[in-house]
Design a protein around this motif. Structure first.
Motif, PDB file in Angstrom:
ATOM      1  N   ARG A  20       0.835  -1.191   0.000  1.00  0.00           N
ATOM      2  CA  ARG A  20       0.000   0.000   0.000  1.00  0.00           C
ATOM      3  C   ARG A  20       0.876   1.250   0.000  1.00  0.00           C
ATOM      4  N   ARG A  21       0.507   2.232  -0.812  1.00  0.00           N
ATOM      5  CA  ARG A  21       1.286   3.461  -0.845  1.00  0.00           C
ATOM      6  C   ARG A  21       0.831   4.428   0.234  1.00  0.00           C
ATOM      7  N   TYR A  37      -3.257   5.385   9.367  1.00  0.00           N
ATOM      8  CA  TYR A  37      -2.645   6.263   8.377  1.00  0.00           C
ATOM      9  C   TYR A  37      -1.878   7.363   9.095  1.00  0.00           C
ATOM     10  N   GLU A  58      -9.400  -1.662   3.695  1.00  0.00           N
ATOM     11  CA  GLU A  58      -8.510  -1.052   2.708  1.00  0.00           C
ATOM     12  C   GLU A  58      -9.157   0.139   2.008  1.00  0.00           C
ATOM     13  N   VAL A  59     -10.463   0.159   1.970  1.00  0.00           N
ATOM     14  CA  VAL A  59     -11.168   1.275   1.326  1.00  0.00           C
ATOM     15  C   VAL A  59     -10.988   2.555   2.135  1.00  0.00           C
ATOM     16  N   TRP A  60     -10.977   2.421   3.445  1.00  0.00           N
ATOM     17  CA  TRP A  60     -10.951   3.608   4.310  1.00  0.00           C
ATOM     18  C   TRP A  60      -9.700   4.458   4.101  1.00  0.00           C
ATOM     19  N   THR A  62      -7.912   4.701   1.487  1.00  0.00           N
ATOM     20  CA  THR A  62      -8.006   5.269   0.142  1.00  0.00           C
ATOM     21  C   THR A  62      -8.861   6.533   0.155  1.00  0.00           C
ATOM     22  N   ARG A  63      -9.980   6.472   0.853  1.00  0.00           N
ATOM     23  CA  ARG A  63     -10.848   7.643   0.945  1.00  0.00           C
ATOM     24  C   ARG A  63     -10.191   8.764   1.750  1.00  0.00           C
ATOM     25  N   GLU A  65      -6.970   9.301   2.020  1.00  0.00           N
ATOM     26  CA  GLU A  65      -5.930   9.894   1.178  1.00  0.00           C
ATOM     27  C   GLU A  65      -6.536  10.884   0.193  1.00  0.00           C
ATOM     28  N   ALA A  66      -7.690  10.543  -0.364  1.00  0.00           N
ATOM     29  CA  ALA A  66      -8.362  11.447  -1.305  1.00  0.00           C
ATOM     30  C   ALA A  66      -8.749  12.752  -0.610  1.00  0.00           C
TER      31      ALA A  66
END
Length: 198
Positions: A20-21, A37, A58-60, A62-63, A65-66
């Motif tokens: 994961r980045r 994070y 994993e979705v959390w 990503t959101r 980061e957005a």
């Protein structure tokens, strides 16, 4: 006779999972998954809740980061300030308020807002809390005029909290909620809603 060329060893078809980045996910002893994070302030934080599946966890990140990339990230620690403390500062910091207005705001805050919201963190104030607060005031005989003034003060304070990036949403400020509040207030005064008759 020429020697046959050596065969190159075949690479395994199994690929290592991509790293994961942003953020991390781990499985807890309970069987649920936790996401973490690092915020723009350099502080490592967990998600406010755990997740039933790894995919959901994993979705959390990503959101999140957005939100950071779009400059919409809100420091979750900022909303921990109590409504009472924030509201008192809000009234004190209003520029060019007339003395009578300051007196009115202070009265509305002490009498109608502080008893319900005073010790509650700003981030914990949601629409159901506001709805229940309005109903209690009406049930206790507070006039609709006074309730409207108290509600407008609550709405203004939470609106500033959004502007200050203390909370993400003003749960007293949506048009839909204002419409529902108006209908509920009228209904609470109507015999048809209360079940009473003349």
């Amino acid at each position: 006779m020429a020697d046959a060329p050596e065969e190159k060893p075949r690479r395994s078809s199994k690929r290592k999972p991509a790293k994961r980045r942003f953020g991390r996910v781990r499985k807890l002893t309970s069987g649920r998954f936790q996401a973490r994070y690092q915020g723009p302030d350099g502080i490592d934080r967990p998600a406010p809740q755990t997740f039933a599946t790894k995919t959901d966890a994993e979705v959390w990140p990503t959101r999140t980061e957005a939100q950071i990339l779009d400059d919409e990230w809100i420091n979750p620690d900022a909303g921990k300030i109590s409504f009472g403390k924030y509201a008192a500062n809000w009234i004190r910091e209003r520029p060019k308020l007339r003395p009578r207005t300051i007196e009115l705001y202070g009265y509305l805050f002490r009498t109608h807002l502080k008893p319900t919201f005073g010790d509650k963190p700003l981030s914990d104030i949601k629409e159901p809390h506001v709805r229940l607060w309005r109903k209690k005031l009406l049930d206790n005989g507070v006039s609709e005029v006074t309730l409207a003034k108290a509600y407008q003060l609550l709405k203004a304070i939470l609106s500033t909290a959004v502007d200050d990036q203390v909370v993400k949403r003003n749960h007293a400020g949506s048009r839909a909620q204002a419409r529902r509040n108006h209908l509920n207030d009228r209904c609470s005064r109507s015999p048809r809603c209360t079940g009473s008759s003349r």
